[in-house]
Write an enzyme that holds these catalytic residues in place. Structure first.
Site, PDB file in Angstrom:
ATOM      1  N   LYS A 274       0.850  -1.205   0.000  1.00 60.15           N
ATOM      2  CA  LYS A 274       0.000   0.000   0.000  1.00 60.15           C
ATOM      3  C   LYS A 274       0.884   1.254   0.000  1.00 60.15           C
ATOM      4  O   LYS A 274       1.697   1.450   0.894  1.00 60.15           O
ATOM      5  CB  LYS A 274      -0.914  -0.003   1.234  1.00 60.15           C
ATOM      6  CG  LYS A 274      -1.729   1.286   1.408  1.00 60.15           C
ATOM      7  CD  LYS A 274      -2.663   1.213   2.635  1.00 60.15           C
ATOM      8  CE  LYS A 274      -3.355   2.556   2.886  1.00 60.15           C
ATOM      9  NZ  LYS A 274      -4.192   2.556   4.107  1.00 60.15           N
ATOM     10  N   LYS A 286     -10.239  12.808   8.236  1.00 60.98           N
ATOM     11  CA  LYS A 286      -9.772  12.357   9.548  1.00 60.98           C
ATOM     12  C   LYS A 286      -9.740  13.545  10.509  1.00 60.98           C
ATOM     13  O   LYS A 286      -9.594  14.683  10.069  1.00 60.98           O
ATOM     14  CB  LYS A 286      -8.347  11.808   9.428  1.00 60.98           C
ATOM     15  CG  LYS A 286      -8.253  10.439   8.790  1.00 60.98           C
ATOM     16  CD  LYS A 286      -6.820   9.938   8.794  1.00 60.98           C
ATOM     17  CE  LYS A 286      -6.704   8.570   8.158  1.00 60.98           C
ATOM     18  NZ  LYS A 286      -7.410   7.505   8.908  1.00 60.98           N
ATOM     19  N   ARG A 360      -7.894  -0.427   0.872  1.00 61.96           N
ATOM     20  CA  ARG A 360      -8.450  -1.602   0.196  1.00 61.96           C
ATOM     21  C   ARG A 360      -8.862  -1.273  -1.237  1.00 61.96           C
ATOM     22  O   ARG A 360      -8.859  -2.132  -2.102  1.00 61.96           O
ATOM     23  CB  ARG A 360      -9.629  -2.160   1.012  1.00 61.96           C
ATOM     24  CG  ARG A 360     -10.751  -1.177   1.208  1.00 61.96           C
ATOM     25  CD  ARG A 360     -11.666  -1.540   2.371  1.00 61.96           C
ATOM     26  NE  ARG A 360     -11.123  -1.102   3.661  1.00 61.96           N
ATOM     27  CZ  ARG A 360     -11.714  -1.309   4.829  1.00 61.96           C
ATOM     28  NH1 ARG A 360     -12.872  -1.957   4.893  1.00 61.96           N
ATOM     29  NH2 ARG A 360     -11.151  -0.898   5.948  1.00 61.96           N
TER      30      ARG A 360
HETATM   31  N1  BES Z   1      -4.376   4.363   6.879  1.00 65.19           N
HETATM   32  C1  BES Z   1      -5.531   4.141   7.657  1.00 65.19           C
HETATM   33  C2  BES Z   1      -5.314   3.113   8.749  1.00 65.19           C
HETATM   34  C3  BES Z   1      -4.569   3.589   9.966  1.00 65.19           C
HETATM   35  C4  BES Z   1      -5.165   4.454  10.847  1.00 65.19           C
HETATM   36  C5  BES Z   1      -3.333   3.085  10.237  1.00 65.19           C
HETATM   37  C6  BES Z   1      -4.479   4.844  11.986  1.00 65.19           C
HETATM   38  C7  BES Z   1      -2.662   3.463  11.382  1.00 65.19           C
HETATM   39  C8  BES Z   1      -3.240   4.346  12.253  1.00 65.19           C
HETATM   40  C9  BES Z   1      -6.659   3.622   6.757  1.00 65.19           C
HETATM   41  O1  BES Z   1      -6.690   4.113   5.477  1.00 65.19           O
HETATM   42  C10 BES Z   1      -7.926   4.027   7.407  1.00 65.19           C
HETATM   43  O2  BES Z   1      -8.173   5.207   7.503  1.00 65.19           O
HETATM   44  N2  BES Z   1      -8.741   3.061   7.837  1.00 65.19           N
HETATM   45  C11 BES Z   1      -9.958   3.343   8.491  1.00 65.19           C
HETATM   46  C12 BES Z   1     -10.974   2.357   8.001  1.00 65.19           C
HETATM   47  C13 BES Z   1     -12.380   2.657   8.452  1.00 65.19           C
HETATM   48  C14 BES Z   1     -12.876   3.930   7.809  1.00 65.19           C
HETATM   49  C15 BES Z   1     -13.256   1.492   8.083  1.00 65.19           C
HETATM   50  C16 BES Z   1      -9.742   3.208   9.989  1.00 65.19           C
HETATM   51  O3  BES Z   1      -8.992   2.315  10.406  1.00 65.19           O
HETATM   52  O4  BES Z   1     -10.255   4.040  10.727  1.00 65.19           O
HETATM   53 ZN    ZN Z   2      -4.893   4.728   4.733  1.00 65.65          ZN
HETATM   54 MN    MN Z   3      -7.746   5.943   5.378  1.00 62.48          MN
END
Ligand code: BES
Ligand code: ZN
Ligand code: MN
Length: 510
Positions: A274, A286, A360
């Site tokens: 990724k 975020k 994903r």
């Molecule tokens: N890159 C993030 C995952 C992440 C978040 C890694 C914090 C390390 C620390 C990923 O793209 C993401 O934002 N995932 C979301 C998914 C959710 C919206 C289903 C998450 O984990 O909040």
């Molecule tokens: Zn991400």
């Molecule tokens: Mn994300």
């Protein structure tokens, strides 16, 4: 980048060596290691005298630096406490006795002006075996020499220690020498992964990652790099990947590195990383706190580059392909909106309910694209879910696989390399959480089991080959005062590939 350390291994008694610092162990209670005994005799009992006076107890990871020890050609003698012999646990924890000893040893060496050191630690049975001690010593020394100073106007003070020789009293095996070279290559790969991870989003863009991949091909004849532009991805039907890139001014790239270490006919192992060079969350923005850490959202990609560099440096005899889908995830007038439905390269439609579940969306197209390499195995590596950090903390990476043998091989490699993973279930029971009223699937499954539903999403695109998924959200970098990329899971991946190349663990074809 970090200045490279040189490592070697040789046989010889400590009283005969010329060096800036020789390192010998002392066990708790004052029992001398074999190498320390020799120095004690030649120095007319300097060591046993100071132990008798109580200056060195042998307590685990304690150190004492001695100068002007008579009858040695070494400028310094470093005594390192090895603790009690039976305390030398063989477990893999971060606080294991042997890791404490190694960290203290290199910290003491790095506090001196010594440019070279000779370490008598391999024979003493600290750690699981000699190969483990050598590998962890190389990784510890490299970690302490690493500087994240690329973007400082004045570089930080470089480590002075440059040459590290592991000394043994009995002849080291040929296998141990190979282990040493492999450990050095892993350390170099980790340094590349860390450097790329630490670079900010305004420097490390998809275009920058592509240039890095091209530089690897330039440095190694065995690597061929190709980069697909958005237009070409459009032609291939990568509507899911491109839907993430839409919000950013930075053009997306699909980077492929083909490492050929053996007969072309041998099916490759494909590593998919990724490469989100910054994840704002997109329109599903975020929160602001710690958002800077989303520059690390390309650590999967960086680990693919680091691993491929490591195996090229080793000249590993197998074929490996790296596939890196890379773009930014930004909010803007052209960004994908919650509820938008996109069509993936596999033809499956996806309702994007949350634009922050973007990893994903780029991975699914890269996984479909990977079929073209007729893979033996595909492993994707991604900072995929915050939920994985909640489940496993910062110790283990999350592991999923559609074949148990592959999962076991990866878990074993992680144990061997002290870069551990933990398997989570990919049961069908979780799949309905991705049902959508309007498309073939939705891109989120709700809060419950967030790491698992993310893996379930990917599993829909990996049915045609043996596949594993590593969620490295908790392990790829550290936060807080120690903020910085860790270089994980380069050790796990490289060890798995070493094992595959030496056919210790042959794959069962599906
Ligand atoms: N890159 C993030 C995952 C992440 C978040 C890694 C914090 C390390 C620390 C990923 O793209 C993401 O934002 N995932 C979301 C998914 C959710 C919206 C289903 C998450 O984990 O909040
Ligand atoms: Zn991400
Ligand atoms: Mn994300």
């Amino acid at each position: 980048m970090e200045s490279k350390l040189e490592f070697s291994i040789k046989q010889g008694a400590p009283d005969k060596q010329r060096c800036a610092c020789v390192v010998v162990g002392v066990f708790e209670g004052g029992k001398l290691s074999s190498a320390a005994k020799i120095l004690d005799t030649t120095s007319k009992h300097i060591l046993s005298d100071l132990i008798a006076r109580g200056d060195m107890s042998g307590k685990i990871a304690s150190t004492l630096m001695l100068h002007n020890v008579p009858n040695t050609a070494c400028e310094r003698v470093l005594l390192v406490g090895l603790g009690k012999l039976n305390d030398l646990d063989t477990n893999n924890s971060n606080n294991s006795a042997s890791l404490k000893i190694l960290r203290a040893t290199f910290a003491a060496l790095n506090a001196t002006p010594a440019k070279d050191a000779l370490l008598y630690l391999v024979d003493e049975g600290i750690g699981k075996d000699a190969a483990w001690v050598i590998t962890q010593a190389v990784l510890t020394a490299s970690e302490q020499a690493f500087r994240a100073d690329r973007l400082k106007s004045k570089p930080s003070k470089a480590a002075i220690l440059k040459r590290i020789t592991f000394a043994t009293l009995t002849a080291p095996s040929a296998a141990l020498k190979i282990t040493l070279d492999q450990a050095a290559a892993i350390a170099h790969g980790m340094a590349l992964t860390k450097t790329l991870g630490n670079l900010p989003g305004n420097v490390c863009t998809p275009t920058y990652l592509a240039a890095q991949a091209r530089a690897l091909a330039k440095a190694h004849k065995t690597i061929k790099t190709t980069v697909l532009e958005e237009k070409e991805m459009q032609k291939l039907g990568m509507g899911s990947l491109l839907s993430v890139a839409r919000g950013s001014e930075e053009p997306a790239k699909l980077i492929t590195l083909e490492y050929q270490g053996t007969d072309k006919k041998q099916k490759p192992i494909v590593l998919v990383g990724k490469g989100i060079t910054f994840d704002t969350g997109g329109i599903s923005l975020k929160p602001g706190a710690d958002m800077d850490e989303m520059k690390y959202d390309m650590c999967g990609a960086a680990s693919v580059l680091g691993t491929i560099q490591a195996i090229a440096e080793m000249g590993l005899k197998l074929n490996v392909v790296g596939v890196i889908p890379s773009c930014d995830n930004m909010p803007s007038g052209s960004a994908t909106k919650p509820g938008d439905i996109v069509t993936s390269m596999a033809g499956l439609t996806i309702e994007v309910l949350n634009t922050d579940a973007e990893g994903r969306l780029i991975l699914c197209d890269a996984l479909t694209y990977s079929k073209k390499f007729n893979p033996d195995t595909v492993i994707d590596i991604a900072t995929l879910t915050g939920a994985c950090v909640i489940a496993l903390g910062h110790v283990a990476s999350g592991l999923f696989s559609n074949e148990d043998k592959l999962a076991k091989d990866l878990l074993t490699a992680g144990e061997q390399a002290h870069d551990r993973a933990w398997q989570l279930p990919l049961w069908d029971d979780y799949q309905p959480l991705l049902d959508s009223n309007f498309a073939d699937m939705q891109n989120i499954g709700g809060r419950a089991g967030g790491t698992i539903t993310a893996a379930c999403f990917l599993s829909r695109f990996t049915k045609d080959y043996r596949w594993a998924h590593l969620d490295i959200a908790g392990t790829a970098w550290k936060s807080g005062k120690e903020k910085g990329a860790t270089g994980r899971p380069v050790p796990l991946l490289t060890q798995y590939l070493i094992n595959r190349a030496s056919n210790k663990q042959t794959g069962i074809s599906k």
